[in-house]
Design an enzyme around this catalytic site. Structure first.
Site, PDB file in Angstrom:
ATOM      1  CE1 TYR A   9      -3.050   3.721  -0.578  1.00  0.00           C
ATOM      2  CE2 TYR A   9      -5.270   3.607   0.330  1.00  0.00           C
ATOM      3  CZ  TYR A   9      -4.034   3.039   0.134  1.00  0.00           C
ATOM      4  OH  TYR A   9      -3.764   1.800   0.642  1.00  0.00           O
ATOM      5  CB  SER A  42       0.286   1.056  -1.564  1.00  0.00           C
ATOM      6  OG  SER A  42      -0.113  -0.175  -1.044  1.00  0.00           O
ATOM      7  CG  ASP A  69       6.666  -3.778  -1.097  1.00  0.00           C
ATOM      8  OD1 ASP A  69       6.046  -4.358  -0.190  1.00  0.00           O
ATOM      9  OD2 ASP A  69       6.213  -2.813  -1.731  1.00  0.00           O
ATOM     10  CG  HIS A  73       4.405  -1.199   0.981  1.00  0.00           C
ATOM     11  ND1 HIS A  73       4.185  -1.549  -0.333  1.00  0.00           N
ATOM     12  CD2 HIS A  73       3.271  -0.579   1.396  1.00  0.00           C
ATOM     13  CE1 HIS A  73       2.968  -1.170  -0.691  1.00  0.00           C
ATOM     14  NE2 HIS A  73       2.401  -0.577   0.346  1.00  0.00           N
TER      15      HIS A  73
END
Length: 715
Positions: free
Chosen positions: A484, A564, A648, A683
């Site tokens: 991430y 993301s 999203d 999302h």
């Protein structure tokens, strides 16, 4: 979304008792003719640099042409995925694994206890309430009744102080837009309340339960809520329509600052928490019991993060990074709010203060030591009382409750252990197991290692590696590298049903704690932002190189995954080092770094991590790694499955559309580039169980094939 998985060694099959996947079915061709993606002559000038944007038209997501293009991509992708040899196996195994009872950590409000429960394959967890946890609870809200396909979810709940009412948010199709309703907890009946035009707001109930404060977006010129503007705080009185709600606070200084409400424990003070990015905020306070009171700034220098934990009269207990990159707790008398009058309650430590709560007159401080939880308990005056002796190593969450409650609950999970829930008797310092979670899998042969590797600039970075204890160290293991690296998000140990299904086919998973995350505090986060964002990608590449050099895997057997901001990570490193990976799984990614801030005020707030193309130096950094601007014709990119949801509205799906178009255009070999667009999904939050199973089955089967696992089994 933390999706991580594992891979192939023959020894795991014996451990799980599962049969090997049959690979005799037909496989999809790699000679692909992708749906046509037309181009337009769109060129933008950024500080004298001419930048082409040939797929700008895909940003118009309401157009019939874009909808037809999405349909063509799905009609191309889904048969391809359905034909993958292992897909049906993964779908069946995921369904079996998911079918186990899951109970959330209970939380208490007033004299009542609340928790979520999923009996196994329910699309959404059901909220229960009980006056006594030793007796059967009753169902309070069942979101499975909201829609026939499970795509309308219960997004969040706020219990009134005496637990007579619950305000609950409903999200349709995974959207961030939430409508709130109010239910009488005793009768189970809904009031007439309907609160709309909200996205990320919390609700702050008055102590007398007559109403609550919340933040909503103003209407635009078309009469619809306009999320290009900032929110304003309103008060809603129960029994009245929303159009009569009272505006109590708004920010009007030209900056994209969003205020959100909070109430002091005694209801005396209304607090407006201002947010603009992820490194600093402001806090203003209104004395509700003072005639003609005006809002007063409590913290207004935008020099650190400030979060009010609890209040005691005029004293505000605050978690802050002020002069403490890893966090500390201070007490502030709002009649003397100047820094020279602050009292330090919990000083900063080397470990990162991940969260802190105040229950039963005690502070429960959750620290991260090398991305693993460590719980310290302090008195109200800051005296260290004890370190909580945890029944294992992993991630702890919970410790909710009111200041007067003398009990609290928390959960403990790890990569190889689902969440177990514990009850802590504060007065007697007694810990007991409240609920043990059992899964339909044999996890006994799994081990978790934590290693440290050097990044490109010499920075020491930790990484978790989960594998079967008998997995060989000869470079033969297919491996999944998940990351991430942004917004101060810490990747800590946690159990995953999806990962278990992949684990049963053998192999390893690796999860590095990249810069940009919060594992080592504010400085670690800041080191992966704006002009230093490339550090995150360098860390991830170094993690891959470590796995190869340490003979955990090899480039032809290495997959990367992230969602993301993690989708950006995957797309950036696969364009920078395509030869290092065999498979890439970017999900709901931020992929056009020059225009990411244009869809909403919320997206623009990400500039504290990313920077803005409007600024010359930040444009240069963004342009250097922006995925849709850095593919090159004729380069052989990894087999890539790009996933997003058409609902999203956080990371709008045109990021994924544009990246799929440029990558399909430039792919220089037979590795497929597929776009999977989930309809009725956003999302990730609120995704129903059946949809999650379908999505993961596609991803795991795709990896299974393009990491060479089909071939290995045939041999």
């Amino acid at each position: 979304m933390k999706i991580r998985s594992l891979l192939l060694t023959a020894g795991v099959f014996a451990m799980t008792g599962c049969s090997q996947i049959d690979t005799t079915t037909s496989t999809p061709t790699t000679s692909l003719e992708y749906p046509l993606s037309r181009t337009v002559n769109q060129v933008d000038d950024y500080h004298g640099v001419q930048v082409a944007d040939p797929y700008r038209w895909l940003e118009n997501m309401d157009s019939g042409e874009v909808r037809a293009w999405i349909q063509a991509q799905n009609q191309f992708t889904q048969p391809y995925l359905n034909a993958l040899p292992s897909r049906e196996h993964f779908k069946e195994r995921l369904t079996a694994l998911w079918n186990y009872e899951r109970v959330s950590t209970p939380f208490r409000k007033g004299s009542r206890y609340f928790y979520y429960r999923n009996d196994g394959l329910q699309n959404q967890a059901v909220l229960y309430v009980s006056e006594n946890l030793n007796r059967p609870a009753r169902e309070l809200i069942d979101p499975n009744q909201f829609s026939s396909d499970g795509t309308i979810s219960l997004s969040r709940v706020y219990i009134s102080p005496r637990a007579n009412y619950i305000a609950y948010g409903v999200s349709d199709g995974g959207s961030d837009w939430v409508d709130f309703k109010v239910r009488n907890i005793t009768t189970g009946e809904d009031l007439s309340t309907l609160i709309s035009a909200t996205k990320f707001t919390n609700l702050a109930w008055l102590p007398d339960e007559s109403g609550f404060f919340y933040s909503r977006y103003p209407d635009g010129e078309d009469g619809r809520p306009d999320d290009q503007q900032t929110v304003e705080i309103y008060f809603h009185l129960l029994g009245t329509p929303q159009d009569r709600d009272l505006l109590v606070y708004a920010v009007d200084d030209g900056r994209p600052i969003n205020p959100y409400p909070q109430i002091s424990n005694d209801g005396r003070f209304l607090i407006a928490n201002h947010w603009e990015g992820y490194f600093a905020n402001a806090v203003h306070v209104l004395n509700r019991r003072q005639d003609d009171a005006e809002w007063q700034p409590l913290f207004d220098d935008w020099d650190a993060l400030y979060s009010v934990i609890a209040t005691d009269g005029n004293i505000f207990y605050v978690n802050t990074t002020n002069n403490a990159p890893t966090g500390r707790v201070i007490a502030v008398d709002i009649t003397r709010p100047e820094p020279e009058h602050w009292q330090e309650i919990i000083p900063a430590r080397e470990e990162t203060l991940d969260s802190v709560s105040y229950v039963g007159g005690h502070f429960f401080a959750n620290y991260l030591k090398d991305a693993q939880s460590q719980i310290e308990i302090y008195s109200a005056h800051g005296r260290h009382l004890r370190t909580l002796d945890l029944p294992g190593i992993g991630t702890v969450s919970g410790f909710t409750g009111d200041p007067e409650h003398m009990e609290t609950f928390f959960s403990l999970t790890s990569f190889t252990q689902p969440s177990n829930i514990y009850h802590y008797d504060i007065a007697n310092q007694h810990l007991k197991l409240h609920h043990r979670t059992e899964v339909n899998a044999d996890l006994a042969g799994l081990i978790t290692e934590q290693v440290f590797f050097e990044s490109k600039d010499g920075t020491r970075v930790p990484m978790f590696i989960i594998r079967h204890k008998d997995a060989p160290r000869d470079g033969s293991n297919p491996a999944l590298l998940y990351g991430y690296g942004g917004f101060g998000v810490s990747l800590t140990p946690g159990f995953s049903v999806a990962r278990t299904a992949w684990l049963e086919q053998g192999g390893i998973v690796a999860i590095p704690n990249l810069r940009g995350g919060g594992e080592y505090g504010n400085a670690w986060h800041r080191a992966g932002t704006k002009l230093d964002k490339q550090n995150v990608f360098d860390d991830f590449i170094a993690a891959a190189e470590y796995l190869i050099e340490a003979q955990y895997t090899q480039p032809g057997k290495l997959a990367i995954q992230g969602g993301s901001n993690g989708g950006l990570l995957v797309a950036a490193v696969m364009t920078q080092r395509p030869e290092l990976f065999a498979v890439a799984l970017p999900a709901v990614g931020v992929l056009d770094m020059l225009r990411y801030h244009t869809p909403s005020a919320n997206a623009r707030a990400w500039s504290s991590d990313f920077g803005l193309s409007e600024n010359a130096d930040e444009f240069e950094a963004l342009y250097a790694y922006s995925p849709i601007h850095n593919t090159k014709p004729g380069v052989c990119y990894p087999a890539t499955l790009i996933t997003t949801g058409d609902h999203d509205d956080r990371v709008v799906p045109w990021h994924s559309y544009k990246f799929a178009a440029v990558l399909q255009r430039d792919q220089g070999c037979d590795n497929p580039v597929l776009l999977r667009v989930e309809t009725r999904a956003g999302h990730g939050a609120g995704t129903p169980t059946w949809m999650a199973i379908e999505q993961i089955a596609d991803q795991w089967a795709f990896m299974h094939k393009y990491l060479g696992m089909d071939k290995a089994e045939k041999e």
